[in-house]
Design an enzyme around this catalytic site. Sequence first.
Site, mmCIF file in Angstrom:
data_model
loop_
_atom_site.group_PDB
_atom_site.id
_atom_site.type_symbol
_atom_site.label_atom_id
_atom_site.label_comp_id
_atom_site.label_asym_id
_atom_site.label_seq_id
_atom_site.Cartn_x
_atom_site.Cartn_y
_atom_site.Cartn_z
ATOM 1 N N SER A 93 19.043 7.898 20.484
ATOM 2 C CA SER A 93 18.284 8.963 19.838
ATOM 3 C C SER A 93 17.929 10.026 20.884
ATOM 4 O O SER A 93 18.814 10.509 21.584
ATOM 5 C CB SER A 93 17.049 8.354 19.167
ATOM 6 O OG SER A 93 16.508 9.190 18.191
ATOM 7 N N ASP A 127 23.606 7.953 9.186
ATOM 8 C CA ASP A 127 22.430 8.487 9.855
ATOM 9 C C ASP A 127 22.400 10.000 9.667
ATOM 10 O O ASP A 127 23.332 10.694 10.074
ATOM 11 C CB ASP A 127 22.496 8.131 11.344
ATOM 12 C CG ASP A 127 21.436 8.825 12.182
ATOM 13 O OD1 ASP A 127 20.428 9.298 11.618
ATOM 14 O OD2 ASP A 127 21.613 8.858 13.417
ATOM 15 N N HIS A 174 21.187 4.840 12.468
ATOM 16 C CA HIS A 174 20.630 5.371 13.709
ATOM 17 C C HIS A 174 20.508 4.289 14.791
ATOM 18 O O HIS A 174 19.761 3.325 14.632
ATOM 19 C CB HIS A 174 19.265 5.977 13.416
ATOM 20 C CG HIS A 174 18.789 6.967 14.430
ATOM 21 N ND1 HIS A 174 19.427 8.169 14.647
ATOM 22 C CD2 HIS A 174 17.747 6.950 15.292
ATOM 23 C CE1 HIS A 174 18.787 8.859 15.578
ATOM 24 N NE2 HIS A 174 17.771 8.137 15.990
#
Length: 503
Positions: free
Chosen positions: A195, A434, A459
């Site tokens: 991320s 995602d 994700h």
Amino acid sequence: MNYSPKFPVQWVQFMVMILSIASTGIAAGRTDIPRLSPTRGIIMEDPDLLSSAAVSDDLQTLYYPQTLDHFNYQPQSYATFQQRYVMNFKYWGGANNNAPILAYLGAEAPLDSSLAAIGFLNDNAVNFNALLVYIEHRYYGKSIPFGSREEAFKNASTLGYFNSAQAIADYAEIIMHIKNKLRAFYSPVIVVGGSYGGMLASWLRLKYPHVALGALASSAPILYFDKITPRGAYFSVVTKDFREASESCYQTIRNSWSVIDKIASQPDGLSTLSMIFKTCKPLNKSSELKNALENMYASAAQYDMPPRYPVNVVCRGIDGANENQDILSKIFAGVVAYRGNHSCYINPPTNESETTVGWRWQTCSEMVIPIGIGNRTMFQPELFDLNSFIQQCKSLYGVPPRPHWVTSYYGGHDIKLILQRFGSNIIFSNGLRDPYSRGGVLENISESILAVKTVNGSHCLDILAQNASDPEWLVKQRQTEVKIIRGWIAQYYADLKAILLKQ
């Protein structure tokens, strides 16, 4: 065990500022930026993970006297703070063998959650004979400048050292410190992040190629800045995920917003909505409810991981409701299916975590990810309002964000043209379910800057701990990543041997 320290002082300050914004009439369009986090999905699925997960006895916690400001030579820049990092020597082949180092770069949370949830390093340590290093991001957890959290978050003057460039320099300095201390001068380093941490991993490889041989950047939306990615892309993917799960579920959600607005416009309409959705306190405006539902659908899509698959859970709740029930009762059934049985659901009392407080500053300074909602989704259209966002940030901190700084400092525009002859050894991994994947690198840039994507992934799923129930496509994705990294290391050893033979 509590991994979410509270911020009563900052919360009061924030609410005062928000009220000030409301009184000035600022805010027309969307200004919210969905949270990035490599571990948030698994923690939402298993809230007891952090308190129940056994911390390995092989982990050693250390602290490094980190430089406050790496980029200035003013006297105050030389101040230091204690930055936490954790090491695991169990499988390391040692400095004499130039055995590799796998370094996890912490994101916008205390390091504890990553130690419990991020499994890629530990799962592959024995095969690589690797030393494992986990480094906490400045201003989170126990890595707090200025002696206390209250002082560090006091104002923009103390928060000004809280940015990605400083964080990457922190990581580089700690990695070099570890290599020097262990005399592991020729041990190749692979940095791993997910991320926002995945962005940091890719940027560290580009900015400090002498520190890291390669990077695994999982679900890193480095292209969701400065209009490179369409602003409505995120919620387009959320819509796609729900529509693929169930057409009737998608249609129910799509039709629900106008019903909410119609009821809210009636006398005592907000009270009616509060009763239908069992809110924890009476709704003051319909946007409270709509924002909560938007965030639930977005989180379900972003972290749509096996074996539960939250999007399917929500849709089973909606579709499984009695067909004679009204549309909002069906939506509420989806909320209950997703959240479980509780006494109330919307607007529960919460104390802000340090991640919420920290991420607010980060998005109000440099991480300006302009996510809006376009016309062709299951949501009501709501464009990202950059001007309102800037005004909100100025009201909060007294300084405006720099929405173009990320692409100025790290690049992003024409990324293939630029990086195919400059960068190397980066894996950009993404799961296409995602919503943030639309801001990721989805095609190979060169022979060694590679996109590894899965149609069904979500994700940061690839860097979570492996599980016996993992689907075959996830197992293959991880195997592909390990094979690529193994190739980088093998080539490095061959190059190192050739150079040493010449000396």
